[in-house]
Write a protein that holds these residues in place. Structure first.
Motif, mmCIF file in Angstrom:
data_model
loop_
_atom_site.group_PDB
_atom_site.id
_atom_site.type_symbol
_atom_site.label_atom_id
_atom_site.label_comp_id
_atom_site.label_asym_id
_atom_site.label_seq_id
_atom_site.Cartn_x
_atom_site.Cartn_y
_atom_site.Cartn_z
ATOM 1 N N MET A 337 0.828 -1.207 0.000
ATOM 2 C CA MET A 337 0.000 0.000 0.000
ATOM 3 C C MET A 337 0.859 1.253 0.000
ATOM 4 S SD MET A 337 -3.462 -0.448 2.234
ATOM 5 C CE MET A 337 -2.632 -0.693 3.800
ATOM 6 N N VAL A 338 0.342 2.282 -0.642
ATOM 7 C CA VAL A 338 1.011 3.569 -0.611
ATOM 8 C C VAL A 338 0.853 4.160 0.792
ATOM 9 C CG1 VAL A 338 -0.997 4.950 -1.316
ATOM 10 C CG2 VAL A 338 1.301 5.728 -1.887
ATOM 11 N N GLU A 339 1.825 4.960 1.209
ATOM 12 C CA GLU A 339 1.750 5.586 2.523
ATOM 13 C C GLU A 339 0.537 6.527 2.585
ATOM 14 O OE1 GLU A 339 4.489 8.380 5.499
ATOM 15 O OE2 GLU A 339 5.282 7.646 3.574
ATOM 16 N N GLY A 340 -0.251 6.401 3.651
ATOM 17 C CA GLY A 340 -1.449 7.210 3.765
ATOM 18 C C GLY A 340 -2.525 6.811 2.788
ATOM 19 N N ALA A 341 -2.655 5.501 2.534
ATOM 20 C CA ALA A 341 -3.568 4.995 1.514
ATOM 21 C C ALA A 341 -5.015 5.380 1.798
ATOM 22 C CB ALA A 341 -3.461 3.481 1.401
ATOM 23 N N LEU A 342 -5.780 5.502 0.727
ATOM 24 C CA LEU A 342 -7.178 5.858 0.812
ATOM 25 C C LEU A 342 -7.980 4.820 1.595
ATOM 26 C CD1 LEU A 342 -8.594 8.337 -0.548
ATOM 27 C CD2 LEU A 342 -9.386 6.772 -2.316
ATOM 28 N N ILE A 343 -7.537 3.552 1.595
ATOM 29 C CA ILE A 343 -8.303 2.481 2.237
ATOM 30 C C ILE A 343 -7.720 2.090 3.597
ATOM 31 C CG2 ILE A 343 -9.109 1.562 0.035
ATOM 32 C CD1 ILE A 343 -7.013 -0.676 0.309
#
Length: 344
Positions: A337-343
């Protein structure tokens, strides 16, 4: 005597196995990328050659690149209707048709698409038979995260209002609309012309592919952050799959999993990273480093997309919270996951 019987048994078994694979088939594999692009020349090549070898030569492939059998947005129907036996399809090109898979297309979700492709394939295979019932969903994989490329500097989502943007998928088109922009709906091979003519001001696109499609000649500013990833699936016409004998189906099954989703993607990822590095070191291009406040503004602007997605999958009979939790856990397990993910 015993060893003689064992030898005869082994020879009979070998003959039966060879006969089982003797049903030669040639599968038409259609995609819309140039044949020289990294995915066809490495990933597709490795996958098809491995199937050919594992099937003892009984499964062959005829490749149809560059939209030869139909436009990019039609590749799902080409697989469903048997125009091709196998297609490489972007489910996000058809708005609202595959709502579960659209979770992968949301911005600010996946940062590591190589490991994320294995997790995503294992996640989506649970739902694909229902959502893509006309085909066999072999695998789904994403390209290295793309970003926004523009003719003029864009740092804040408020700047999109009034602009014309070529979105990567229908989900990104919704994002553009939420931001007050207008979407220019053209396929990747047609994007350069839209930018050159002034039909589009900017484009959401993978950074490495800019050079392949000549888009680097029309865009000079690039947000240096993994904004989104476009997810593509390898699909097999269901009748084609069912006509294969048991041993051939087993070979296909062994090549439709998370491990192969990663293997197929690897060469494309390397090409994308090389293209991104070229942009970063080119004096003709400007990489835009967003501040924390600007990043927060982009993520906040994307939240309505997640809410709209949840409503659509609920209407389709799914529990969005369960889908998100399952995907989040699988991505977190491989740190994708990307850092600060939307999910999160």
């Amino acid at each position: 005597m015993k060893s003689y019987k064992l030898l005869i048994g082994a020879l009979c078994l070998g003959s039966w196995s060879s006969a089982a694979m003797a049903q030669d088939v040639t599968l038409r594999f259609a995609h819309w990328l140039p044949a020289q692009q990294a995915l066809p020349s490495t990933g597709f090549k490795e996958w098809t050659e491995s199937i050919h070898e594992a099937s003892r030569g009984s499964i062959r492939f005829q490749m149809f690149p560059a939209q030869q059998l139909g436009s990019a947005e039609n590749h799902y129907d080409m697989a469903a209707n048997g125009i091709a036996d196998i297609t490489w399809t972007n489910p996000g090109y058809t708005a609202g048709r595959f709502p579960v898979s659209d979770l992968l297309q949301l911005p600010f979700v996946i940062g590591d698409t190589l490991n994320g492709s294995a997790a995503a394939t294992e996640w989506y295979q649970q739902y694909a038979d229902q959502e893509m019932s006309e085909v066999v969903m072999c695998m789904i994989h994403g390209h290295y995260p793309g970003t926004l490329h523009s003719k003029e500097e864009i740092r804040h989502p408020d700047q999109i209002s009034g602009m014309s943007i070529r979105p990567a998928t229908s989900t990104i088109a919704q994002f553009v609309s939420e931001l007050g922009g207008a979407s220019v709906q053209v396929s990747a091979p047609e994007a350069r012309e839209a930018l050159a003519r002034g039909t589009a001001d900017a484009i959401f696109f993978p950074s490495g592919a800019l050079n392949l499609f000549g888009i680097d000649k029309t865009t000079r500013y690039h947000i240096d952050y993994p904004v989104y990833s476009s997810w593509q699936a390898i699909l097999i016409n269901r009748n084609t799959y069912e006509r294969l004998n048991d041993q051939q189906q087993a070979v296909i099954d062994d090549h439709c999993n998370g491990e192969w989703a990663t293997r197929v993607s690897r060469g494309w990822e390397e090409e994308e990273l090389a293209g991104l590095e070229k942009l970063r070191t080119s004096p003709e291009h400007t990489m835009i480093e967003l501040t924390d406040e600007e990043l927060a503004a982009w993520r906040e602007a994307a939240m309505p997309l997640l809410e709209n997605w949840a409503e659509r999958v609920r209407d389709a009979g799914y529990e969005p919270e369960s889908l998100v939790t399952d995907l989040r856990e699988r991505l977190a397990a491989v740190d994708a996951m990307v850092e600060g993910a939307l999910i999160e």
